[in-house]
Motif scaffolding. Structure first.
Motif, short mmCIF file in Angstrom:
data_model
loop_
_atom_site.label_atom_id
_atom_site.label_comp_id
_atom_site.label_asym_id
_atom_site.label_seq_id
_atom_site.Cartn_x
_atom_site.Cartn_y
_atom_site.Cartn_z
N LYS A 91 0.94 -1.18 0.07
CA LYS A 91 0.08 0.04 0.00
C LYS A 91 0.95 1.12 0.13
O LYS A 91 0.67 2.22 -0.69
N VAL A 92 1.75 1.24 0.92
CA VAL A 92 2.79 2.42 0.96
C VAL A 92 4.28 1.87 0.73
O VAL A 92 4.83 1.22 0.89
N ARG A 93 4.70 2.76 -0.53
CA ARG A 93 5.82 2.51 -1.10
C ARG A 93 6.29 3.80 -1.81
O ARG A 93 5.61 4.59 -2.18
N LEU A 94 7.74 3.74 -1.72
CA LEU A 94 8.29 4.98 -2.34
C LEU A 94 8.77 5.07 -3.73
O LEU A 94 8.72 6.12 -4.60
N PHE A 95 8.99 3.68 -4.20
CA PHE A 95 9.13 3.53 -5.62
C PHE A 95 8.40 2.67 -6.18
O PHE A 95 7.56 1.92 -5.86
N ILE A 128 3.89 11.28 -3.07
CA ILE A 128 5.09 11.02 -2.93
C ILE A 128 5.37 9.64 -2.61
O ILE A 128 6.33 9.15 -3.01
N TYR A 129 4.59 8.89 -1.52
CA TYR A 129 5.11 7.54 -1.26
C TYR A 129 3.81 6.76 -1.00
O TYR A 129 3.74 5.79 -0.54
N THR A 130 2.72 7.32 -1.53
CA THR A 130 1.38 6.66 -1.18
C THR A 130 0.60 6.74 -2.57
O THR A 130 0.85 7.52 -3.24
N GLU A 165 3.55 7.02 -9.41
CA GLU A 165 4.59 6.84 -8.29
C GLU A 165 5.95 7.66 -8.80
O GLU A 165 6.35 7.50 -10.03
N GLY A 225 9.05 7.58 -6.86
CA GLY A 225 10.42 7.42 -6.49
C GLY A 225 11.40 8.35 -5.42
O GLY A 225 12.27 8.72 -5.69
N CYS A 226 10.25 8.90 -4.68
CA CYS A 226 11.07 9.95 -3.68
C CYS A 226 11.21 11.29 -4.40
O CYS A 226 11.83 12.02 -3.71
#
Lengths: 224, 228
Positions: free
Chosen positions: A218-222, B65-67, B89, B91-92
């Motif tokens: 659910k929560v990821r940076l990439f 950003i991350y969700t 998404e 990637g930061c």
């Protein structure tokens, strides 16, 4: 050494790679990658498995092997559905950038034949060919990418000292050359036989599992 | 933005994104929304969807950003059917995905055009970022930068590409100004100094129909887009 190769292999080449971690996000979460040493081990494994396989496909594409056959060979070498989808999406993004840089009917044909995207390594090889690069250079670009992206992702995820991370990559550089050489030789053999079986098929089952797990997070940076 | 001028004051092309789809039909107008975390970008997107969905065919791309929090907010509040909302998404690096490497966002826009099109308007929401984040001209036709009075009334004076160069600056949460000691007159004066003739709108999305001025600006952009 060629200027076009530097451009194609540059991490800032706008082909979507910046949003992908190459499995390192899961490895970090699992506690398997936690510092420069464990990152070096992860990257070494990645280079000699998926990196080698991608380099072979890229070299064969750059060597004139039929792209449709190569795309099937890439599917056969990518058991994870999540990684297949990622590879095709990145292939489409790379193709967009490559067509802007090196207009070529072969690239147009690839886009028309694969509206959902061809595998990234195949696109990379054809982009290299359109840029006038040799198969060995395409292989080197693929090998470079197989470690450079995850290393950058790791810098962001763990806040590792960037000098340590870049030093890890520097120590891997000779192995990149070795992997690219092996991939290029295998690609030449595949082209000579007009058959994909001599291409490397080294796999990393843990990376396949990581990718499947990551796609359900659910929560990821990439993105991968 | 000055659509009648094909180049900016430095001679660079203003719009680099191809404006026609393969069938020859004009593609949807793309408007980017950027700004710091918590300034009200998602609230603006939601309010714009509610205000415009009856008259326009809309779609939204979010860059969390991350969700997928922002996309889910829009889904939960049912501002658009789910097939019209896509999350990218990043990637930061939210600013990379809207400025340096726009490929994932372009893919998302084109997939929306293909799956739920024809579209009149696509809103692209950036992940909350810093004051230097702006959208590439290869991705959007116009951009809105959203700040709020609670973030400090010095923000317009500090400037930066978003504050000084966006096609519309929105100063949100004006209802909070007395509570946080923000001087709206100072913010208006500083924005004018930074932006020259570019428009700035002060609004409070918490109030009924608080989005009306922004929706009006969007309609103007669309009219100009269709006139060319």
């Amino acid at each position: 050494m060629s200027g076009a190769l530097l451009l194609l292999a540059d991490g800032r080449f706008p082909a979507g790679g910046h949003a992908h971690s190459g499995g390192v996000e899961v490895a970090v979460r699992a506690g398997l990658v936690k510092d420069a040493d464990s990152l070096a081990a992860f990257l070494t494994g990645r280079l000699h498995t998926t990196g080698l396989t991608a380099a072979g496909l890229a070299a064969a594409a750059a060597d004139g092997f039929d792209p449709t056959g190569l795309d099937e060979a890439a599917d056969a070498r990518t058991p994870s559905p999540a990684l297949r989808a990622t590879s095709r999406r990145l292939g489409r993004q790379l193709l967009r950038a490559a067509r802007a840089c090196w207009p070529d009917p072969v690239l147009d044909g690839l886009a028309a034949a694969h509206p959902g995207g061809a595998h990234q390594s195949v696109v990379l090889g054809l982009a290299a060919r359109a840029a006038g690069l040799a198969p060995a250079e395409a292989a080197l670009a693929a090998a470079h990418e197989s470690v450079n992206g995850p290393a950058t992702a790791c810098t962001r995820l763990l806040g590792l000292d960037p000098y340590q991370v870049v030093a890890v990559l520097a120590r891997l550089a000779p192995e990149l050359d070795t992997v690219a050489d092996a991939a290029t030789r295998a690609a030449a053999e595949a082209v000579r036989r007009q058959d994909a079986w001599p291409l490397p098929a080294a796999s990393a089952p843990l990376l396949d599992l990581f990718a499947e797990r990551h796609s359900a997070w659910k929560v990821r940076l990439f993105a991968s | 933005m000055h659509r009648d001028h094909p180049t900016d004051e430095f001679g660079a092309p203003r719009a680099t994104a191809p404006t026609e789809l393969s069938g020859g039909r004009r593609r949807a107008l793309r408007i980017g929304l950027g700004g710091p975390v918590g300034s009200g970008k998602t609230a603006t997107v939601a309010a714009l969807c509610r205000a415009l969905r009856a008259e326009l065919s809309l779609a939204v791309v979010t860059n969390d950003i991350y969700t997928t929090e922002d996309a889910e907010f829009l889904l939960r509040h049912a501002v658009l059917p789910p097939e019209r909302i896509t999350a990218v998404e990043t990637g930061c690096c939210p600013h990379t995905a809207i400025r340096d490497d726009i490929s994932a966002n372009l893919e998302a826009v084109e997939e929306l055009e293909a799956s739920v099109g024809p579209l009149d308007l696509v809103l692209l929401e950036s992940g909350g970022d810093n004051l230097t984040a702006t959208f590439s001209r290869g991705l959007v036709d116009a951009q809105i930068f959203v700040i709020d009075v609670a973030g400090g009334d010095k923000i317009p004076r500090k400037g930066g590409p978003g504050v000084s160069g966006s096609d519309l600056l929105v100063v949100n949460k004006t209802d909070l100004a007395p509570l946080v000691g923000a001087d709206l007159a100072v913010m208006a004066r500083d924005a004018k100094a930074q932006r020259g003739e570019l428009p700035t709108l002060f609004c409070s999305l918490a109030e009924p129909d608080g989005v009306a001025p922004i929706a009006g600006w969007v309609r103007e952009q669309l009219a100009r887009w269709r006139a060319h």
